[in-house]
Design a protein around this motif. Structure first.
Motif, PDB file in Angstrom:
ATOM      1  N   PRO A  96       0.838  -1.199   0.000  1.00 45.55           N
ATOM      2  CA  PRO A  96       0.000   0.000   0.000  1.00 45.55           C
ATOM      3  C   PRO A  96       0.879   1.257   0.000  1.00 45.55           C
ATOM      4  O   PRO A  96       2.033   1.218   0.423  1.00 45.55           O
ATOM      5  CB  PRO A  96      -0.800  -0.116   1.297  1.00 45.55           C
ATOM      6  CG  PRO A  96      -0.067  -1.100   2.136  1.00 45.55           C
ATOM      7  CD  PRO A  96       0.767  -1.952   1.239  1.00 45.55           C
ATOM      8  N   TYR A 122      -4.740  -1.695  -0.849  1.00 46.57           N
ATOM      9  CA  TYR A 122      -3.915  -2.800  -0.344  1.00 46.57           C
ATOM     10  C   TYR A 122      -3.646  -2.726   1.165  1.00 46.57           C
ATOM     11  O   TYR A 122      -2.826  -3.480   1.680  1.00 46.57           O
ATOM     12  CB  TYR A 122      -2.600  -2.873  -1.127  1.00 46.57           C
ATOM     13  CG  TYR A 122      -2.843  -3.210  -2.573  1.00 46.57           C
ATOM     14  CD1 TYR A 122      -3.165  -4.499  -2.962  1.00 46.57           C
ATOM     15  CD2 TYR A 122      -2.794  -2.219  -3.549  1.00 46.57           C
ATOM     16  CE1 TYR A 122      -3.435  -4.802  -4.282  1.00 46.57           C
ATOM     17  CE2 TYR A 122      -3.057  -2.515  -4.877  1.00 46.57           C
ATOM     18  CZ  TYR A 122      -3.380  -3.807  -5.239  1.00 46.57           C
ATOM     19  OH  TYR A 122      -3.647  -4.114  -6.547  1.00 46.57           O
ATOM     20  N   SER A 125      -4.123  -6.061   2.854  1.00 46.88           N
ATOM     21  CA  SER A 125      -3.398  -7.232   2.334  1.00 46.88           C
ATOM     22  C   SER A 125      -1.959  -6.908   1.943  1.00 46.88           C
ATOM     23  O   SER A 125      -1.425  -7.489   0.997  1.00 46.88           O
ATOM     24  CB  SER A 125      -4.149  -7.808   1.128  1.00 46.88           C
ATOM     25  OG  SER A 125      -4.229  -6.846   0.083  1.00 46.88           O
ATOM     26  N   ASP A 126      -1.324  -5.989   2.668  1.00 52.69           N
ATOM     27  CA  ASP A 126       0.073  -5.615   2.407  1.00 52.69           C
ATOM     28  C   ASP A 126       0.928  -6.877   2.320  1.00 52.69           C
ATOM     29  O   ASP A 126       0.904  -7.719   3.213  1.00 52.69           O
ATOM     30  CB  ASP A 126       0.564  -4.706   3.531  1.00 52.69           C
ATOM     31  CG  ASP A 126       2.007  -4.264   3.378  1.00 52.69           C
ATOM     32  OD1 ASP A 126       2.597  -4.453   2.295  1.00 52.69           O
ATOM     33  OD2 ASP A 126       2.542  -3.709   4.355  1.00 52.69           O
TER      34      ASP A 126
END
Length: 179
Positions: A96, A122, A125-126
């Protein structure tokens, strides 16, 4: 900078550095860096040197500010072992959007952190699992023609207000300072 600059949304980042008890920390140093709008850091591009990075010294009241561009999300390189691992795990390679910071002040523990962009797709879900809610900042739209002109920005522009708290040196568990 030798290479061509890749623009983004003009942003002012401003805040205050205080001790954990709220007292201003004078003359703290803030090192900042971020990827360009194309997701590449200056050190990854042989045509660039010291782009979107800098060192800022806070004033006697602990206030600091700097001009930059709103960061954008990007993918980590996948042409080596990292790509193989991510593929095997069924994970995407995306980070992100974020700005990195290292904060140093005499008598205080060093802080190494980053600030993520609220609303980035993101955040949840990095690929390197680095996002925490306390590290997500809101880049707010500012419509102020006089301020934009003073900053050398187009109007409107973005602003991130980001305060930083430092713990005293020697308090609690500490680690070595990074030069």
């Amino acid at each position: 900078t030798k290479g061509a600059k890749i623009p983004g949304e003009h942003t002012l980042v401003a805040g205050r550095i205080t001790s954990i008890d709220g007292k201003p920390v004078a003359n703290a140093t803030v090192d900042v860096w971020q990827a360009r709008a194309n997701g590449v850091y200056d050190i990854q591009d042989p045509e660039c040197e010291f782009e979107l990075r800098g060192r800022i010294k806070a004033g006697p009241n602990g206030r600091y500010s700097f001009r930059t561009y709103k960061p954008t999300f990007y993918g980590v390189p996948t042409d080596g072992p990292v790509g193989i691992v991510l593929d095997k795990m069924g994970r995407h390679p995306m980070r992100p959007a974020h700005v990195h910071m290292i904060i140093n002040a005499s008598g205080y523990q060093q802080v190494i952190t980053h600030v993520f962009v609220k609303g980035d797709p993101y955040l949840e879900s990095d690929t390197v699992f680095a996002v925490k809610p306390s590290l997500v900042g809101e880049f707010k739209k500012v419509d102020a023609p006089d301020e934009a002109k003073r900053l050398g920005f187009p109007n409107p522009f973005l602003r991130l207000d980001w305060d930083i708290k430092l713990a005293p040196a020697g308090a609690g568990k500490t680690r070595a300072t990074i030069a």
